[in-house]
Design a protein around this motif. Structure first.
Motif, PDB file in Angstrom:
ATOM      1  N   TYR A  36       0.841  -1.199   0.000  1.00  0.00           N
ATOM      2  CA  TYR A  36       0.000   0.000   0.000  1.00  0.00           C
ATOM      3  C   TYR A  36       0.869   1.238   0.000  1.00  0.00           C
ATOM      4  O   TYR A  36       1.934   1.271   0.608  1.00  0.00           O
ATOM      5  CB  TYR A  36      -0.917  -0.005   1.222  1.00  0.00           C
ATOM      6  CG  TYR A  36      -1.853  -1.177   1.220  1.00  0.00           C
ATOM      7  CD1 TYR A  36      -3.120  -1.084   0.674  1.00  0.00           C
ATOM      8  CD2 TYR A  36      -1.461  -2.402   1.753  1.00  0.00           C
ATOM      9  CE1 TYR A  36      -3.985  -2.161   0.656  1.00  0.00           C
ATOM     10  CE2 TYR A  36      -2.318  -3.500   1.737  1.00  0.00           C
ATOM     11  CZ  TYR A  36      -3.574  -3.365   1.185  1.00  0.00           C
ATOM     12  OH  TYR A  36      -4.413  -4.438   1.164  1.00  0.00           O
ATOM     13  N   GLN A  38       0.611   5.833  -0.375  1.00  0.00           N
ATOM     14  CA  GLN A  38      -0.166   7.057  -0.538  1.00  0.00           C
ATOM     15  C   GLN A  38       0.610   7.932  -1.506  1.00  0.00           C
ATOM     16  O   GLN A  38       1.798   8.200  -1.310  1.00  0.00           O
ATOM     17  CB  GLN A  38      -0.363   7.774   0.801  1.00  0.00           C
ATOM     18  CG  GLN A  38      -1.246   8.991   0.674  1.00  0.00           C
ATOM     19  CD  GLN A  38      -1.541   9.649   2.016  1.00  0.00           C
ATOM     20  OE1 GLN A  38      -0.854   9.417   2.991  1.00  0.00           O
ATOM     21  NE2 GLN A  38      -2.566  10.468   2.040  1.00  0.00           N
ATOM     22  N   ILE A  39      -0.051   8.369  -2.555  1.00  0.00           N
ATOM     23  CA  ILE A  39       0.607   9.139  -3.611  1.00  0.00           C
ATOM     24  C   ILE A  39       0.986  10.516  -3.093  1.00  0.00           C
ATOM     25  O   ILE A  39       0.163  11.220  -2.515  1.00  0.00           O
ATOM     26  CB  ILE A  39      -0.324   9.277  -4.836  1.00  0.00           C
ATOM     27  CG1 ILE A  39      -0.647   7.912  -5.416  1.00  0.00           C
ATOM     28  CG2 ILE A  39       0.297  10.176  -5.885  1.00  0.00           C
ATOM     29  CD1 ILE A  39       0.555   7.129  -5.863  1.00  0.00           C
ATOM     30  N   ALA A  79       2.210   5.126 -14.378  1.00  0.00           N
ATOM     31  CA  ALA A  79       0.789   5.261 -14.700  1.00  0.00           C
ATOM     32  C   ALA A  79       0.676   6.068 -15.979  1.00  0.00           C
ATOM     33  O   ALA A  79       1.542   6.895 -16.286  1.00  0.00           O
ATOM     34  CB  ALA A  79       0.042   5.957 -13.565  1.00  0.00           C
ATOM     35  N   LEU A  83      -1.657  10.519 -11.158  1.00  0.00           N
ATOM     36  CA  LEU A  83      -2.501  10.017 -10.079  1.00  0.00           C
ATOM     37  C   LEU A  83      -2.829  11.134  -9.099  1.00  0.00           C
ATOM     38  O   LEU A  83      -2.045  12.067  -8.899  1.00  0.00           O
ATOM     39  CB  LEU A  83      -1.792   8.859  -9.364  1.00  0.00           C
ATOM     40  CG  LEU A  83      -1.480   7.665 -10.264  1.00  0.00           C
ATOM     41  CD1 LEU A  83      -0.654   6.630  -9.513  1.00  0.00           C
ATOM     42  CD2 LEU A  83      -2.749   7.045 -10.810  1.00  0.00           C
ATOM     43  N   ALA A  87      -4.043  10.051  -2.812  1.00  0.00           N
ATOM     44  CA  ALA A  87      -4.796   8.815  -3.043  1.00  0.00           C
ATOM     45  C   ALA A  87      -4.050   7.624  -2.437  1.00  0.00           C
ATOM     46  O   ALA A  87      -2.822   7.584  -2.423  1.00  0.00           O
ATOM     47  CB  ALA A  87      -5.001   8.593  -4.535  1.00  0.00           C
ATOM     48  N   TYR A  88      -4.812   6.659  -1.931  1.00  0.00           N
ATOM     49  CA  TYR A  88      -4.239   5.422  -1.426  1.00  0.00           C
ATOM     50  C   TYR A  88      -4.352   4.362  -2.518  1.00  0.00           C
ATOM     51  O   TYR A  88      -5.401   4.199  -3.124  1.00  0.00           O
ATOM     52  CB  TYR A  88      -4.991   4.940  -0.181  1.00  0.00           C
ATOM     53  CG  TYR A  88      -4.855   5.870   0.996  1.00  0.00           C
ATOM     54  CD1 TYR A  88      -3.693   5.885   1.753  1.00  0.00           C
ATOM     55  CD2 TYR A  88      -5.889   6.729   1.345  1.00  0.00           C
ATOM     56  CE1 TYR A  88      -3.561   6.740   2.834  1.00  0.00           C
ATOM     57  CE2 TYR A  88      -5.774   7.581   2.428  1.00  0.00           C
ATOM     58  CZ  TYR A  88      -4.604   7.582   3.170  1.00  0.00           C
ATOM     59  OH  TYR A  88      -4.473   8.434   4.238  1.00  0.00           O
ATOM     60  N   LEU A  89      -3.253   3.660  -2.766  1.00  0.00           N
ATOM     61  CA  LEU A  89      -3.248   2.606  -3.770  1.00  0.00           C
ATOM     62  C   LEU A  89      -2.870   1.276  -3.139  1.00  0.00           C
ATOM     63  O   LEU A  89      -2.001   1.217  -2.265  1.00  0.00           O
ATOM     64  CB  LEU A  89      -2.235   2.907  -4.878  1.00  0.00           C
ATOM     65  CG  LEU A  89      -2.413   4.155  -5.708  1.00  0.00           C
ATOM     66  CD1 LEU A  89      -1.328   4.235  -6.766  1.00  0.00           C
ATOM     67  CD2 LEU A  89      -3.784   4.209  -6.349  1.00  0.00           C
ATOM     68  N   LEU A  91      -1.076  -1.875  -4.309  1.00  0.00           N
ATOM     69  CA  LEU A  91      -0.209  -2.302  -5.395  1.00  0.00           C
ATOM     70  C   LEU A  91      -0.140  -3.820  -5.439  1.00  0.00           C
ATOM     71  O   LEU A  91      -0.181  -4.483  -4.405  1.00  0.00           O
ATOM     72  CB  LEU A  91       1.207  -1.752  -5.194  1.00  0.00           C
ATOM     73  CG  LEU A  91       1.341  -0.250  -4.973  1.00  0.00           C
ATOM     74  CD1 LEU A  91       2.784   0.093  -4.648  1.00  0.00           C
ATOM     75  CD2 LEU A  91       0.854   0.517  -6.175  1.00  0.00           C
ATOM     76  N   TYR A 102      -2.266  -1.874 -10.021  1.00  0.00           N
ATOM     77  CA  TYR A 102      -2.690  -1.199  -8.794  1.00  0.00           C
ATOM     78  C   TYR A 102      -4.171  -0.891  -8.853  1.00  0.00           C
ATOM     79  O   TYR A 102      -4.779  -0.849  -9.923  1.00  0.00           O
ATOM     80  CB  TYR A 102      -1.884   0.091  -8.553  1.00  0.00           C
ATOM     81  CG  TYR A 102      -2.037   1.121  -9.639  1.00  0.00           C
ATOM     82  CD1 TYR A 102      -3.095   2.037  -9.624  1.00  0.00           C
ATOM     83  CD2 TYR A 102      -1.129   1.197 -10.689  1.00  0.00           C
ATOM     84  CE1 TYR A 102      -3.229   2.978 -10.629  1.00  0.00           C
ATOM     85  CE2 TYR A 102      -1.262   2.140 -11.692  1.00  0.00           C
ATOM     86  CZ  TYR A 102      -2.312   3.027 -11.652  1.00  0.00           C
ATOM     87  OH  TYR A 102      -2.456   3.962 -12.649  1.00  0.00           O
ATOM     88  N   ASP A 103      -4.759  -0.694  -7.669  1.00  0.00           N
ATOM     89  CA  ASP A 103      -6.144  -0.258  -7.519  1.00  0.00           C
ATOM     90  C   ASP A 103      -6.172   0.862  -6.492  1.00  0.00           C
ATOM     91  O   ASP A 103      -5.454   0.802  -5.489  1.00  0.00           O
ATOM     92  CB  ASP A 103      -7.045  -1.390  -6.999  1.00  0.00           C
ATOM     93  CG  ASP A 103      -7.306  -2.456  -8.030  1.00  0.00           C
ATOM     94  OD1 ASP A 103      -7.483  -2.108  -9.210  1.00  0.00           O
ATOM     95  OD2 ASP A 103      -7.351  -3.643  -7.652  1.00  0.00           O
ATOM     96  N   GLU A 104      -7.009   1.870  -6.719  1.00  0.00           N
ATOM     97  CA  GLU A 104      -7.192   2.889  -5.696  1.00  0.00           C
ATOM     98  C   GLU A 104      -8.132   2.335  -4.634  1.00  0.00           C
ATOM     99  O   GLU A 104      -9.144   1.701  -4.958  1.00  0.00           O
ATOM    100  CB  GLU A 104      -7.766   4.178  -6.292  1.00  0.00           C
ATOM    101  CG  GLU A 104      -7.840   5.294  -5.263  1.00  0.00           C
ATOM    102  CD  GLU A 104      -8.176   6.657  -5.850  1.00  0.00           C
ATOM    103  OE1 GLU A 104      -8.529   7.543  -5.052  1.00  0.00           O
ATOM    104  OE2 GLU A 104      -8.087   6.832  -7.076  1.00  0.00           O
TER     105      GLU A 104
END
Length: 118
Positions: A36, A38-39, A79, A83, A87-89, A91, A102-104
């Motif tokens: 996980y 955070q961008i 990406a 992004l 946002a939290y991803l 991975l 990845y998914d948000e």
């Protein structure tokens, strides 16, 4: 004649099953561990010019991520769009810490150990 017909039907069934598996299974996510992040900011942007003159941008991110048990790992991923900041991803990471997808996710979906680390 019946044996030939059974063989043809068997081959068709196997072909259809193979097509269904290839269409439904995402091999970029299957068998991968989750980490996980955070961008914050993209590390750098690459621009490639296509033959038709269109410019394609790739946004590269290099930052620490956290496994489900809170262990920090260093990841680099890209990406095709910038992004969202903050946002939290989640991975999908292989054993060499290479990100394949990845998914948000929302903050509520983060494991407790990851929330503490972030």
């Amino acid at each position: 004649m019946k044996k030939i017909m059974a063989l043809v039907i068997g081959v068709v069934v196997l072909f259809v099953a193979a097509v269904v598996v290839l269409m439904t299974v995402d091999f970029n996510r299957t068998g991968k561990d989750n980490a996980y992040v955070q961008i914050d900011e993209s590390a750098y942007t690459e621009e490639d010019k296509l033959d038709n003159g269109e410019v394609m941008k790739t946004y590269w991110y290099e930052q620490p991520a956290y496994t489900e048990d809170g262990e920090e790992i260093q990841v680099e991923f890209s990406a095709q769009k910038e992004l969202r900041q903050g946002a939290y991803l989640m991975l999908y990471v292989n054993k060499d810490n290479e990100v394949s997808s990845y998914d948000e996710v929302s903050e509520a979906e983060l494991p407790d150990e990851v929330k503490e680390a972030l």
